[in-house]
Design an enzyme around this catalytic site. Structure first.
Site, PDB file in Angstrom:
ATOM      1  N   HIS A  18     -46.989  42.232 101.115  1.00 33.02           N
ATOM      2  CA  HIS A  18     -46.407  41.827 102.395  1.00 33.02           C
ATOM      3  C   HIS A  18     -46.410  42.972 103.409  1.00 33.02           C
ATOM      4  O   HIS A  18     -46.569  42.727 104.618  1.00 33.02           O
ATOM      5  CB  HIS A  18     -45.002  41.271 102.172  1.00 33.02           C
ATOM      6  CG  HIS A  18     -45.010  39.976 101.395  1.00 33.02           C
ATOM      7  ND1 HIS A  18     -43.964  39.544 100.632  1.00 33.02           N
ATOM      8  CD2 HIS A  18     -45.977  39.021 101.259  1.00 33.02           C
ATOM      9  CE1 HIS A  18     -44.270  38.374 100.072  1.00 33.02           C
ATOM     10  NE2 HIS A  18     -45.489  38.050 100.436  1.00 33.02           N
ATOM     11  N   HIS A  41     -52.718  30.135  99.141  1.00 34.41           N
ATOM     12  CA  HIS A  41     -51.758  29.912  98.055  1.00 34.41           C
ATOM     13  C   HIS A  41     -50.398  30.367  98.588  1.00 34.41           C
ATOM     14  O   HIS A  41     -49.980  31.511  98.367  1.00 34.41           O
ATOM     15  CB  HIS A  41     -52.133  30.708  96.807  1.00 34.41           C
ATOM     16  CG  HIS A  41     -53.446  30.298  96.196  1.00 34.41           C
ATOM     17  ND1 HIS A  41     -54.652  30.565  96.777  1.00 34.41           N
ATOM     18  CD2 HIS A  41     -53.718  29.629  95.045  1.00 34.41           C
ATOM     19  CE1 HIS A  41     -55.629  30.087  96.008  1.00 34.41           C
ATOM     20  NE2 HIS A  41     -55.089  29.508  94.948  1.00 34.41           N
ATOM     21  N   SER A 102     -45.281  34.899 102.240  1.00 32.95           N
ATOM     22  CA  SER A 102     -46.363  35.222 103.176  1.00 32.95           C
ATOM     23  C   SER A 102     -46.434  34.299 104.399  1.00 32.95           C
ATOM     24  O   SER A 102     -46.640  34.790 105.515  1.00 32.95           O
ATOM     25  CB  SER A 102     -47.701  35.264 102.443  1.00 32.95           C
ATOM     26  OG  SER A 102     -47.917  34.111 101.654  1.00 32.95           O
ATOM     27  N   GLU A 120     -50.564  24.708  99.806  1.00 37.71           N
ATOM     28  CA  GLU A 120     -49.753  24.856  98.592  1.00 37.71           C
ATOM     29  C   GLU A 120     -49.975  23.598  97.754  1.00 37.71           C
ATOM     30  O   GLU A 120     -49.838  22.483  98.249  1.00 37.71           O
ATOM     31  CB  GLU A 120     -48.277  25.046  98.962  1.00 37.71           C
ATOM     32  CG  GLU A 120     -47.312  25.010  97.793  1.00 37.71           C
ATOM     33  CD  GLU A 120     -47.645  25.989  96.670  1.00 37.71           C
ATOM     34  OE1 GLU A 120     -47.828  27.180  96.919  1.00 37.71           O
ATOM     35  OE2 GLU A 120     -47.721  25.525  95.506  1.00 37.71           O
ATOM     36  N   ASP A 145     -55.822  22.100  97.467  1.00 41.90           N
ATOM     37  CA  ASP A 145     -56.296  23.201  96.636  1.00 41.90           C
ATOM     38  C   ASP A 145     -56.804  24.320  97.556  1.00 41.90           C
ATOM     39  O   ASP A 145     -57.760  24.136  98.310  1.00 41.90           O
ATOM     40  CB  ASP A 145     -57.434  22.674  95.745  1.00 41.90           C
ATOM     41  CG  ASP A 145     -57.910  23.712  94.755  1.00 41.90           C
ATOM     42  OD1 ASP A 145     -57.712  24.920  95.011  1.00 41.90           O
ATOM     43  OD2 ASP A 145     -58.474  23.320  93.721  1.00 41.90           O
ATOM     44  N   GLY A 146     -56.135  25.460  97.490  1.00 42.39           N
ATOM     45  CA  GLY A 146     -56.467  26.565  98.384  1.00 42.39           C
ATOM     46  C   GLY A 146     -57.901  27.050  98.239  1.00 42.39           C
ATOM     47  O   GLY A 146     -58.497  27.551  99.195  1.00 42.39           O
ATOM     48  N   ASP A 166     -53.967  34.462  97.396  1.00 36.20           N
ATOM     49  CA  ASP A 166     -52.927  35.020  96.525  1.00 36.20           C
ATOM     50  C   ASP A 166     -52.648  34.049  95.372  1.00 36.20           C
ATOM     51  O   ASP A 166     -51.562  33.462  95.292  1.00 36.20           O
ATOM     52  CB  ASP A 166     -51.672  35.256  97.397  1.00 36.20           C
ATOM     53  CG  ASP A 166     -50.528  35.877  96.623  1.00 36.20           C
ATOM     54  OD1 ASP A 166     -50.774  36.479  95.559  1.00 36.20           O
ATOM     55  OD2 ASP A 166     -49.378  35.761  97.093  1.00 36.20           O
TER      56      ASP A 166
HETATM   57  C1  SAM Z   1     -48.337  34.022  94.047  1.00 43.48           C
HETATM   58  S1  SAM Z   1     -47.734  32.508  94.660  1.00 43.48           S
HETATM   59  C2  SAM Z   1     -47.887  32.666  96.391  1.00 43.48           C
HETATM   60  C3  SAM Z   1     -46.996  33.635  97.036  1.00 43.48           C
HETATM   61  C4  SAM Z   1     -47.162  33.720  98.542  1.00 43.48           C
HETATM   62  N1  SAM Z   1     -48.564  33.893  98.902  1.00 43.48           N
HETATM   63  C5  SAM Z   1     -46.364  34.855  99.090  1.00 43.48           C
HETATM   64  O1  SAM Z   1     -46.874  35.970  99.187  1.00 43.48           O
HETATM   65  O2  SAM Z   1     -45.200  34.629  99.454  1.00 43.48           O
HETATM   66  C6  SAM Z   1     -49.031  31.378  94.293  1.00 43.48           C
HETATM   67  C7  SAM Z   1     -48.782  29.974  94.787  1.00 43.48           C
HETATM   68  O3  SAM Z   1     -49.987  29.228  94.668  1.00 43.48           O
HETATM   69  C8  SAM Z   1     -49.685  27.900  94.313  1.00 43.48           C
HETATM   70  N2  SAM Z   1     -50.933  27.354  93.771  1.00 43.48           N
HETATM   71  C9  SAM Z   1     -51.419  27.379  92.520  1.00 43.48           C
HETATM   72  N3  SAM Z   1     -52.667  26.892  92.459  1.00 43.48           N
HETATM   73  C10 SAM Z   1     -52.987  26.537  93.739  1.00 43.48           C
HETATM   74  C11 SAM Z   1     -54.138  26.001  94.348  1.00 43.48           C
HETATM   75  N4  SAM Z   1     -55.238  25.719  93.625  1.00 43.48           N
HETATM   76  N5  SAM Z   1     -54.136  25.794  95.671  1.00 43.48           N
HETATM   77  C12 SAM Z   1     -53.024  26.079  96.420  1.00 43.48           C
HETATM   78  N6  SAM Z   1     -51.902  26.589  95.899  1.00 43.48           N
HETATM   79  C13 SAM Z   1     -51.876  26.824  94.577  1.00 43.48           C
HETATM   80  C14 SAM Z   1     -48.534  28.036  93.343  1.00 43.48           C
HETATM   81  O4  SAM Z   1     -47.804  26.827  93.268  1.00 43.48           O
HETATM   82  C15 SAM Z   1     -47.761  29.194  93.983  1.00 43.48           C
HETATM   83  O5  SAM Z   1     -46.776  28.692  94.845  1.00 43.48           O
END
Ligand code: SAM
Length: 288
Positions: A18, A41, A102, A120, A145-146, A166
């Site tokens: 961050h 993500h 983020s 998300e 899906d990210g 992420d």
């Molecule tokens: C490490 S966390 C994100 C933290 C955030 N980026 C932050 O810095 O505050 C990863 C997130 O990705 C989500 N996630 C998992 N697979 C995903 C996908 N294929 N596409 C989008 N989100 C996904 C999870 O549910 C989780 O909330």
């Protein structure tokens, strides 16, 4: 999908990620022209550190808890200022209860002309994030899906921006997927700034990951890594890394100030280490 970021919010890895994300946004905002942040993500955006989940692990205590409202040497303090100001602004009565993920941090640093697209996939976390940004026309929150967004959502129509990738690293093959995802995304948006997060832990294929990234022949790629303890302790992360493609020209010098400070402040044993080096471009020189 078992990963929930609430258990880890504000930990040492979030601090590095961050703090760097805030630097990237502040740099983008130096020009009037609008930019977009694509957060593939995104998590839930805002974390209550007093919640049962966050209290259960208490990871933030050894992350942002060691930094906020403490003495920080002037140069590191200046670099951390946008990040720490955002955290402080969320806690106007002092103390530390709310922590920005983020998308929230991004939104706090954006100007009226800038835009956020956040993905998300976890249904509950998507709902929470969507609610947080309800009515905000500068932000688009999608249950998608990210990894797909790296194709479908690039390049942004603003033609300037930051892509944060992420992933939770809860399944095998995420390092390869990250390198492949960057290759795909960079072909579509070669002028963009990319920030990729990855874990450091025992047995992680870091050399292979770096080699795969180097082979992409993306001209400018900076790496920042911070380990807070020995990786012999196999419970959880021992550190984390960031790959920054097309970084601001000031970032390497900033990391050379920030990383030693974070290493000293966040270390959990004498094996803590930090390094910033160019994987490609500028002076390609590895150092520890
Ligand atoms: C490490 S966390 C994100 C933290 C955030 N980026 C932050 O810095 O505050 C990863 C997130 O990705 C989500 N996630 C998992 N697979 C995903 C996908 N294929 N596409 C989008 N989100 C996904 C999870 O549910 C989780 O909330």
């Amino acid at each position: 999908m078992n990963y929930r970021h609430i258990y880890h919010a504000g930990n040492f890895a979030d601090v590095l990620k961050h703090a760097v994300l805030a630097r990237l946004i502040v740099y983008m905002a130096q020009k009037d022209k609008a930019f977009r942040v694509l957060d593939t993500h995104a998590g839930i955006g805002l974390y209550d550190l007093s919640s049962e989940e966050a209290q259960k692990t208490g990871e933030w205590v050894d992350g942002i808890g060691r930094i906020l409202d403490t003495d920080i040497p002037a140069k590191a303090k200046a670099i951390l200022q946008p990040y720490l100001t955002a955290v402080r602004d969320l806690n106007p009565d002092g103390g530390l209860t709310l922590y920005p993920g983020s998308p929230k941090l991004t939104r706090m640093l954006m100007r009226p002309q800038d835009r956020l697209s956040a993905m998300e996939l976890h249904p509950d976390d998507y709902e929470t994030l969507h609610r947080l940004f309800d009515g905000d026309f500068q932000s688009r929150i999608t249950e998608l899906d990210g990894w797909l967004a790296l194709g479908a959502h690039l390049p942004p129509k603003e033609k300037r921006g930051i892509v944060l990738v992420d992933p939770p690293f809860e399944i095998a093959g995420e390092y390869e997927r990250l390198a492949d995802g960057l290759a795909k995304a960079w072909r579509r948006f070669s002028g963009g700034t990319f920030c990729l997060w990855y874990p450091l832990k025992q047995g992680a294929p870091i050399a292979e990951f770096h080699a795969a990234l180097k082979a992409l022949e993306i001209p400018k790629m900076l790496c920042a890594e911070l380990s807070v303890r020995s990786d012999r302790d196999t419970t959880g992360l021992s550190g984390s890394g960031l790959i920054i493609v097309n970084p601001p020209f000031t970032l390497k010098d900033e990391l050379d100030i920030l990383l030693p400070f974070l290493k000293d402040r966040l270390k959990q044993d004498r094996h803590a280490s930090a390094r910033a080096f160019w994987l490609r471009g500028e002076e390609v020189r590895e150092r520890d």
